[in-house]
Design an enzyme around this catalytic site. Structure first.
Site, PDB file in Angstrom:
ATOM      1  N   MET A  87      -5.630  -6.807   1.709  1.00 51.82           N
ATOM      2  CA  MET A  87      -5.534  -6.473   0.281  1.00 51.82           C
ATOM      3  C   MET A  87      -6.680  -7.168  -0.458  1.00 51.82           C
ATOM      4  O   MET A  87      -6.612  -7.369  -1.673  1.00 51.82           O
ATOM      5  CB  MET A  87      -4.176  -6.890  -0.271  1.00 51.82           C
ATOM      6  CG  MET A  87      -3.038  -6.150   0.441  1.00 51.82           C
ATOM      7  SD  MET A  87      -1.524  -6.048  -0.504  1.00 51.82           S
ATOM      8  CE  MET A  87      -1.091  -7.748  -0.610  1.00 51.82           C
ATOM      9  N   GLY A  88      -7.734  -7.541   0.278  1.00 49.44           N
ATOM     10  CA  GLY A  88      -8.877  -8.199  -0.358  1.00 49.44           C
ATOM     11  C   GLY A  88      -8.597  -9.665  -0.604  1.00 49.44           C
ATOM     12  O   GLY A  88      -7.688 -10.246   0.002  1.00 49.44           O
ATOM     13  N   HIS A 111     -10.287 -14.529   3.007  1.00 52.29           N
ATOM     14  CA  HIS A 111     -10.485 -15.936   3.336  1.00 52.29           C
ATOM     15  C   HIS A 111     -10.642 -16.037   4.848  1.00 52.29           C
ATOM     16  O   HIS A 111     -10.640 -15.009   5.548  1.00 52.29           O
ATOM     17  CB  HIS A 111      -9.312 -16.779   2.819  1.00 52.29           C
ATOM     18  CG  HIS A 111      -7.963 -16.223   3.193  1.00 52.29           C
ATOM     19  ND1 HIS A 111      -7.514 -16.172   4.492  1.00 52.29           N
ATOM     20  CD2 HIS A 111      -6.993 -15.658   2.433  1.00 52.29           C
ATOM     21  CE1 HIS A 111      -6.310 -15.627   4.516  1.00 52.29           C
ATOM     22  NE2 HIS A 111      -5.979 -15.290   3.282  1.00 52.29           N
ATOM     23  N   GLY A 115      -8.699 -16.720   7.120  1.00 54.69           N
ATOM     24  CA  GLY A 115      -7.629 -16.080   7.900  1.00 54.69           C
ATOM     25  C   GLY A 115      -7.991 -14.631   8.191  1.00 54.69           C
ATOM     26  O   GLY A 115      -7.849 -14.154   9.330  1.00 54.69           O
ATOM     27  N   HIS A 116      -8.476 -13.922   7.163  1.00 59.46           N
ATOM     28  CA  HIS A 116      -8.901 -12.529   7.382  1.00 59.46           C
ATOM     29  C   HIS A 116     -10.110 -12.480   8.317  1.00 59.46           C
ATOM     30  O   HIS A 116     -10.210 -11.605   9.182  1.00 59.46           O
ATOM     31  CB  HIS A 116      -9.313 -11.881   6.052  1.00 59.46           C
ATOM     32  CG  HIS A 116      -8.200 -11.767   5.055  1.00 59.46           C
ATOM     33  ND1 HIS A 116      -8.166 -12.508   3.904  1.00 59.46           N
ATOM     34  CD2 HIS A 116      -7.091 -10.979   5.040  1.00 59.46           C
ATOM     35  CE1 HIS A 116      -7.087 -12.183   3.206  1.00 59.46           C
ATOM     36  NE2 HIS A 116      -6.410 -11.276   3.871  1.00 59.46           N
ATOM     37  N   ASP A 118       2.001 -13.921   8.717  1.00 59.16           N
ATOM     38  CA  ASP A 118       3.053 -13.022   8.228  1.00 59.16           C
ATOM     39  C   ASP A 118       3.886 -12.554   9.432  1.00 59.16           C
ATOM     40  O   ASP A 118       3.817 -11.392   9.838  1.00 59.16           O
ATOM     41  CB  ASP A 118       2.429 -11.833   7.484  1.00 59.16           C
ATOM     42  CG  ASP A 118       1.733 -12.281   6.227  1.00 59.16           C
ATOM     43  OD1 ASP A 118       2.402 -12.870   5.360  1.00 59.16           O
ATOM     44  OD2 ASP A 118       0.514 -12.086   6.114  1.00 59.16           O
ATOM     45  N   GLN A 157       6.140  -9.577   9.026  1.00 62.91           N
ATOM     46  CA  GLN A 157       5.338  -8.352   8.903  1.00 62.91           C
ATOM     47  C   GLN A 157       4.885  -7.880  10.285  1.00 62.91           C
ATOM     48  O   GLN A 157       4.874  -6.681  10.575  1.00 62.91           O
ATOM     49  CB  GLN A 157       4.132  -8.616   7.999  1.00 62.91           C
ATOM     50  CG  GLN A 157       3.146  -7.463   7.926  1.00 62.91           C
ATOM     51  CD  GLN A 157       2.127  -7.649   6.811  1.00 62.91           C
ATOM     52  OE1 GLN A 157       2.394  -7.327   5.669  1.00 62.91           O
ATOM     53  NE2 GLN A 157       0.946  -8.155   7.127  1.00 62.91           N
ATOM     54  N   VAL A 203      -4.787 -19.410  10.345  1.00 62.47           N
ATOM     55  CA  VAL A 203      -5.892 -20.340  10.078  1.00 62.47           C
ATOM     56  C   VAL A 203      -5.444 -21.254   8.939  1.00 62.47           C
ATOM     57  O   VAL A 203      -4.854 -20.793   7.960  1.00 62.47           O
ATOM     58  CB  VAL A 203      -7.176 -19.574   9.682  1.00 62.47           C
ATOM     59  CG1 VAL A 203      -8.330 -20.544   9.426  1.00 62.47           C
ATOM     60  CG2 VAL A 203      -7.550 -18.581  10.772  1.00 62.47           C
TER      61      VAL A 203
HETATM   62  O1  PAF Z   1      -0.830  -8.469   4.955  1.00 68.38           O
HETATM   63  C1  PAF Z   1      -1.336  -7.796   4.038  1.00 68.38           C
HETATM   64  O2  PAF Z   1      -2.369  -8.161   3.455  1.00 68.38           O
HETATM   65  C2  PAF Z   1      -0.664  -6.492   3.619  1.00 68.38           C
HETATM   66  O3  PAF Z   1       0.722  -6.589   3.716  1.00 68.38           O
HETATM   67  C3  PAF Z   1      -1.184  -5.274   4.403  1.00 68.38           C
HETATM   68  C4  PAF Z   1      -0.854  -5.380   5.872  1.00 68.38           C
HETATM   69  C5  PAF Z   1      -2.689  -5.152   4.212  1.00 68.38           C
HETATM   70  C6  PAF Z   1      -0.530  -4.005   3.875  1.00 68.38           C
HETATM   71  O4  PAF Z   1      -0.808  -3.791   2.535  1.00 68.38           O
END
Ligand code: PAF
Length: 283
Positions: A31-32, A35, A37-38, A151, A154, A177
């Site tokens: 979702m932008g 950091h 972690g991404h 998450d 998730q 991270v």
């Molecule tokens: O983890 C996230 O950032 C969001 O839940 C995802 C998986 C991008 C879905 O919108």
């Protein structure tokens, strides 16, 4: 040069050659407000040799709290710079009306996994996650998709989405991270005030403490009580849940078996900011 794709047609055109030469495509949904972690997810995808597509979409239907959605940080220019440096080829950044020409009427019932922790505290959240992830998988058609262990619930939800709907993608889960003081990286950390930021590592400290105690043979409920008391003493923090779960199903449990997966999940407010974290106890 990184290319921004805005529609399904643009994605299809950009990926056509890669698909026809059987080059693996890796999707990192975000979702932008990116950091480390991404970036760990991106690096994992790059190390697998994937052509990497990072989606950036603040999915309105997974927010059950309007203020959270409005305040969600937008750092697009910085995000694109970071991704370019990692060698990412494509960013999929659809507009709201592209993904949601109509408000979806579909409701996904994830069963038990959606009835505890985040599912119980944020009704409709995983339905929103499930719908957007299904859309992204249908549009990008990745061979692999990457999610963070941060998450954990998730991950369980997306795993069942992929399995139950037979998506042709595999999911790779990448370790959380952390900042030097243990705070799990999260876009929400940007919203912590100075004092709140100093208190926020409490979540990880409690997870670590509990792991040590459990592995030393202490009873779960006794450990949980100590953690609850610790939060009671911290005026800037409010514990929402602290639960021992089965790592894959997220079913609540209260023991450590001799074999079987266990994790502890925590959610707490620090000031106005709701943070979550987890730690694997037995793998
Ligand atoms: O983890 C996230 O950032 C969001 O839940 C995802 C998986 C991008 C879905 O919108």
């Amino acid at each position: 040069m990184i290319q921004i794709l805005r529609t399904k047609a643009e994605v299809n055109e950009a990926l056509a050659d890669f698909r026809s030469s059987s080059q693996a495509i890796g999707l990192v949904p975000t979702m932008g407000a990116l950091h480390e972690g991404h970036l760990a997810l991106v690096r994992k995808a790059m190390s697998n040799g994937d052509v990497v597509v990072v989606s950036i979409f603040v999915n309105p239907i997974q927010f059950n709290n309007e203020e959270d959605l409005i305040k969600y940080p937008n750092t697009l220019d910085k995000d694109l710079d970071l991704l370019e440096k990692e060698g990412v080829r494509f960013v999929f950044k659809p507009e709201n009306h592209t993904l949601y020409p109509n408000k979806p009427t579909l409701e996904i019932n994830f069963g038990q996994v959606d009835q505890v922790l985040e599912g119980a505290k944020r009704p409709g959240h995983f339905n929103g996650v499930g719908i957007v992830v299904a859309k992204l998988l249908n549009i990008v058609k990745p061979n692999r998709t990457y999610f963070g262990q941060k998450d954990l619930q998730q991950v369980a939800v997306v795993r069942s989405l992929i399995n139950d709907l037979s998506f042709s993608t595999s999911m790779e889960v990448v370790n959380t991270v952390r900042e030097k003081d243990g705070l799990a990286m999260s876009s929400r950390n940007l919203r912590l005030g100075v004092e709140e930021r100093m208190v926020a590592p409490l979540l990880y400290q409690c997870l670590n403490f509990a792991k040590g105690e459990l592995l030393a043979g202490k009873e779960w409920f006794a450990v949980k009580e100590v953690v609850m008391a610790r939060f009671e003493k911290e005026p800037l923090a409010r514990l929402e849940y602290f639960e021992l779960v089965h790592t894959d199903t997220i079913a609540l449990v209260n023991d450590l078996p001799s074999s079987g997966k266990r994790s502890i999940c925590i959610a707490a407010y620090v000031g106005e900011i709701r943070l979550i974290d987890n730690l694997i106890i037995i793998d």
